[in-house]
Design an enzyme around this catalytic site. Structure first.
Site, PDB file in Angstrom:
ATOM      1  N   ARG A 184       0.004  45.155 -22.146  1.00 31.74           N
ATOM      2  CA  ARG A 184       0.434  44.042 -22.996  1.00 31.74           C
ATOM      3  C   ARG A 184      -0.741  43.622 -23.882  1.00 31.74           C
ATOM      4  NH1 ARG A 184       4.978  41.502 -20.214  1.00 31.74           N
ATOM      5  NH2 ARG A 184       6.052  43.347 -19.417  1.00 31.74           N
ATOM      6  N   GLU A 192      -1.708  41.104 -25.073  1.00 30.83           N
ATOM      7  CA  GLU A 192      -1.588  39.641 -25.010  1.00 30.83           C
ATOM      8  C   GLU A 192      -2.623  38.958 -25.888  1.00 30.83           C
ATOM      9  OE1 GLU A 192       0.576  37.887 -23.461  1.00 30.83           O
ATOM     10  OE2 GLU A 192       1.370  39.101 -21.811  1.00 30.83           O
ATOM     11  N   ARG A 206      -3.800  33.734 -15.946  1.00 31.76           N
ATOM     12  CA  ARG A 206      -2.795  34.621 -15.346  1.00 31.76           C
ATOM     13  C   ARG A 206      -2.302  35.754 -16.240  1.00 31.76           C
ATOM     14  NH1 ARG A 206       2.713  31.140 -14.614  1.00 31.76           N
ATOM     15  NH2 ARG A 206       3.117  30.674 -16.786  1.00 31.76           N
ATOM     16  N   HIS A 207      -2.967  35.989 -17.360  1.00 30.02           N
ATOM     17  CA  HIS A 207      -2.564  37.095 -18.228  1.00 30.02           C
ATOM     18  C   HIS A 207      -3.632  38.181 -18.299  1.00 30.02           C
ATOM     19  CE1 HIS A 207       0.295  34.067 -19.761  1.00 30.02           C
ATOM     20  NE2 HIS A 207       1.069  35.134 -19.911  1.00 30.02           N
ATOM     21  N   GLU A 242       5.176  32.101 -12.005  1.00 25.21           N
ATOM     22  CA  GLU A 242       6.056  33.265 -12.093  1.00 25.21           C
ATOM     23  C   GLU A 242       5.384  34.538 -11.575  1.00 25.21           C
ATOM     24  OE1 GLU A 242       7.191  34.218 -16.170  1.00 25.21           O
ATOM     25  OE2 GLU A 242       7.344  36.303 -15.516  1.00 25.21           O
ATOM     26  N   SER A 275      10.224  38.751 -13.092  1.00 25.43           N
ATOM     27  CA  SER A 275      11.234  38.442 -14.068  1.00 25.43           C
ATOM     28  C   SER A 275      12.234  39.591 -14.031  1.00 25.43           C
ATOM     29  CB  SER A 275      10.509  38.286 -15.396  1.00 25.43           C
ATOM     30  OG  SER A 275      11.350  38.499 -16.428  1.00 25.43           O
ATOM     31  N   ARG A 322      -0.481  39.193  -9.858  1.00 25.30           N
ATOM     32  CA  ARG A 322      -0.015  37.809  -9.679  1.00 25.30           C
ATOM     33  C   ARG A 322       0.437  37.542  -8.260  1.00 25.30           C
ATOM     34  NH1 ARG A 322       3.193  35.537 -14.872  1.00 25.30           N
ATOM     35  NH2 ARG A 322       1.615  36.091 -16.409  1.00 25.30           N
TER      36      ARG A 322
HETATM   37  O1  4AD Z   1       8.224  38.990 -17.407  1.00 27.25           O
HETATM   38  P1  4AD Z   1       7.927  40.417 -17.733  1.00 27.25           P
HETATM   39  O2  4AD Z   1       7.359  40.664 -19.044  1.00 27.25           O
HETATM   40  O3  4AD Z   1       9.278  41.217 -17.506  1.00 27.25           O
HETATM   41  C1  4AD Z   1       9.437  42.565 -17.712  1.00 27.25           C
HETATM   42  O4  4AD Z   1       8.554  43.355 -17.937  1.00 27.25           O
HETATM   43  C2  4AD Z   1      10.849  43.027 -17.501  1.00 27.25           C
HETATM   44  N1  4AD Z   1      10.979  44.424 -17.969  1.00 27.25           N
HETATM   45  C3  4AD Z   1      11.164  42.940 -16.049  1.00 27.25           C
HETATM   46  C4  4AD Z   1      12.558  43.319 -15.737  1.00 27.25           C
HETATM   47  O5  4AD Z   1      12.803  44.107 -14.852  1.00 27.25           O
HETATM   48  N2  4AD Z   1      13.469  42.752 -16.471  1.00 27.25           N
HETATM   49  O6  4AD Z   1       6.959  40.993 -16.627  1.00 27.25           O
HETATM   50  C5  4AD Z   1       7.323  41.038 -15.270  1.00 27.25           C
HETATM   51  C6  4AD Z   1       6.229  40.430 -14.404  1.00 27.25           C
HETATM   52  C7  4AD Z   1       6.015  38.947 -14.626  1.00 27.25           C
HETATM   53  O7  4AD Z   1       6.891  38.175 -13.835  1.00 27.25           O
HETATM   54  C8  4AD Z   1       4.588  38.776 -14.183  1.00 27.25           C
HETATM   55  O8  4AD Z   1       4.496  38.709 -12.771  1.00 27.25           O
HETATM   56  C9  4AD Z   1       3.954  40.056 -14.622  1.00 27.25           C
HETATM   57  O9  4AD Z   1       4.992  41.014 -14.731  1.00 27.25           O
HETATM   58  N3  4AD Z   1       3.287  39.903 -15.927  1.00 27.25           N
HETATM   59  C10 4AD Z   1       1.962  39.868 -16.102  1.00 27.25           C
HETATM   60  N4  4AD Z   1       0.944  39.955 -15.226  1.00 27.25           N
HETATM   61  C11 4AD Z   1      -0.313  39.919 -15.723  1.00 27.25           C
HETATM   62  N5  4AD Z   1      -0.603  39.816 -17.031  1.00 27.25           N
HETATM   63  C12 4AD Z   1       0.378  39.737 -17.952  1.00 27.25           C
HETATM   64  N6  4AD Z   1       0.072  39.683 -19.238  1.00 27.25           N
HETATM   65  C13 4AD Z   1       1.730  39.768 -17.497  1.00 27.25           C
HETATM   66  N7  4AD Z   1       2.933  39.726 -18.119  1.00 27.25           N
HETATM   67  C14 4AD Z   1       3.856  39.808 -17.151  1.00 27.25           C
END
Ligand code: 4AD
Length: 464
Positions: free
Chosen positions: A237, A239, A245-246, A387, A390, A438
């Site tokens: 990502r 980001e 937490r990212h 979170e 997701s 996380r």
């Molecule tokens: O919420 P996210 O972006 O959801 C998906 O990737 C969907 N494809 C999931 C699905 O099956 N629909 O990411 C899922 C999880 C988040 O809840 C969080 O725990 C973690 O990934 N996450 C991160 N962890 C660390 N750094 C980041 N930048 C994160 N972004 C998401």
């Protein structure tokens, strides 16, 4: 080959025996004709002593041992003895090694910080401060710059055993539930989640992306009749958020499954999975958890499954007087934490599911609710109000999917084969994505995701 023994295996039963050890030098003290070393292997430590006696140990050998730098790797031979009193500060306190052979295998240069400084507990630091003493502490950035050293502390050793345990427990439960493991490509043609957080690159002259998740591929595996799949793999990502937490690269624990009637079938799997993870950590990894809590004190999280709808969550926030919550928007970190605290107070759990999110805040592939398309068959899961998961039921109708992708500004050409995979008969399905770092951070009540990433990648860090 010579046979080496492990420091953790040294005990009274071995008194009188000759042993050979390869370990680090944790500490060295030279005193005239004697030297005292603490030898360390991972978190196990033992004292080793040298006394110049002109027979087996010369003055020169004592001098050589006294000058070995901390963290060097040494081979040490000698006899196991019972000390007059237990050796304070060593894990193998009932024995010591009387050395007759020592050789440096790899010498460490001057350390940027002492391992013991990086391993100080917050309590120790506070106690020293209250006595007006200045205790050596090391900033997170310096520790991360030297992560290969920082990882040697007992708490960090334990954190990464717990991380490995979470993956093991994840696989155990899903394999038991009829899932199979898959490995999807990370070099892909288009964004998997949409939005701006995509690392773009060139792939043999073609534009490409690093996968933002295995989302599209785990769904295509469902279309390929695999029924229930999971993957453990890196997620990228780009980001912009520099937060606690990212990360720009994290480990995704993903699964996807056919469903028959309702997305609650996925929630059932999520709850079984986390019951297994929470129980497994508490019963099989108690030692590691207590080592972590010595440096970073935390209370064990309470697991009592609870499902709330998004509107119910919003109502709880509003009733508590929390300002400015948008009933059709997303929750920010502060609102999530407040809701977590309210849930803990009312239902006594640190783990809960919030489902039926507003459709507008979910990715294009999310299935809208059939009774009210403002909402969607989607969910987030929280530990201690933050979170960790997701997920959603996905749209399996190709025309509806195309329409939603266009509405979300996605270039259809980049995901054409994904959309086409639904044209040949596609079962209803849903799944979830879990952030490994996380889960470990929140289970252990840690304050920063960098503590649970081996070599973290964030908007400002690409090394080591
Ligand atoms: O919420 P996210 O972006 O959801 C998906 O990737 C969907 N494809 C999931 C699905 O099956 N629909 O990411 C899922 C999880 C988040 O809840 C969080 O725990 C973690 O990934 N996450 C991160 N962890 C660390 N750094 C980041 N930048 C994160 N972004 C998401």
């Amino acid at each position: 080959t010579k046979s080496f023994v492990r420091v953790e295996d040294l005990n009274e039963a071995l008194v009188g025996q000759k042993v050979l050890i390869r370990s680090r030098v944790h500490n060295v003290r030279g005193k005239g004709s004697s030297a005292f070393l603490v030898l360390r292997q991972r978190t196990a430590t033992v004292q080793a002593t040298l006394f110049a006696d002109d027979e087996t140990v010369s003055k020169g050998m004592v001098k050589y041992a006294s000058q070995i730098t901390r963290e060097s790797i040494v081979d040490v031979g000698g006899v196991i003895c019972a000390p007059l009193k237990p050796i304070e500060g060593c894990s193998q306190s009932q024995v010591e090694l009387k050395v007759d052979y020592i050789r440096v295998v790899s010498r460490a240069v001057i350390l940027p910080f002492e391992i013991t400084d990086a391993a100080r507990s917050e309590d120790e630091i506070k106690a020293a401060e209250s006595r007006g003493e200045k205790m050596a502490t090391v900033s997170q950035d310096i520790r991360l710059d030297n992560r290969f050293l920082d990882l040697r502390t007992p708490a960090n050793q334990a954190i990464f055993k717990v991380q490995s345990a979470v993956c093991q427990l994840f696989k155990e439960l899903l394999l038991n539930q009829g899932f199979q493991e898959i490995h999807s490509p990370k070099l892909i043609a288009g964004a998997s989640e949409g939005g701006a957080s995509v690392f773009k690159l060139e792939y043999k002259g073609m534009p490409a992306c690093l996968a933002q998740s295995p989302q599209l591929y785990k769904q295509m595996a469902i279309c390929a009749d695999m029924e229930r799949v999971f993957e453990v793999g890196p997620v990228f990502r780009a980001e912009d958020s520099y937060t606690h937490r990212h990360l720009c690269e994290f480990m995704g624990l993903d699964f996807e499954m056919q469903i028959y009637e309702h997305y609650f079938e996925v929630l059932d799997v999520i709850e079984k999975l986390f019951e297994h993870i929470f129980n497994g950590l508490a019963t099989r990894f108690g030692k590691e958890l207590s080592v972590i809590s010595q440096q970073y004190p935390f209370e064990m999280p309470v697991f009592k499954p609870l499902r709330l709808t998004f509107p119910e969550g919003i109502a709880m926030l509003q009733e508590s007087g929390y300002p400015d919550v948008d009933p059709l928007g997303d929750l920010n970190t502060a609102a999530e934490r407040r809701l977590g605290a309210l849930v803990k107070e009312k239902y006594g759990t640190d783990f809960y599911v919030l489902h039926r999110y507003p459709a507008a805040v979910r990715p294009f592939y999310t299935m809208p609710c059939s009774d009210d398309p403002q909402y969607s068959n989607s969910y987030d899961v929280f530990i201690r109000g933050e979170e960790i998961i997701s997920g959603a039921q996905r749209i399996h109708d190709p025309d509806m999917l195309t329409e939603r992708a266009l509405a979300c500004g996605i270039e259809i050409d980049t995901i054409r084969s994904y959309i086409d995979s639904f044209r040949f008969g596609a079962p209803p399905h849903g799944g979830a994505g879990i952030g490994l770092e996380r889960v470990v951070m929140l289970y252990c009540g840690l304050d920063n995701i960098r503590k649970t990433s081996l070599f973290p990648r964030d908007p400002k860090r690409l090394t080591p």
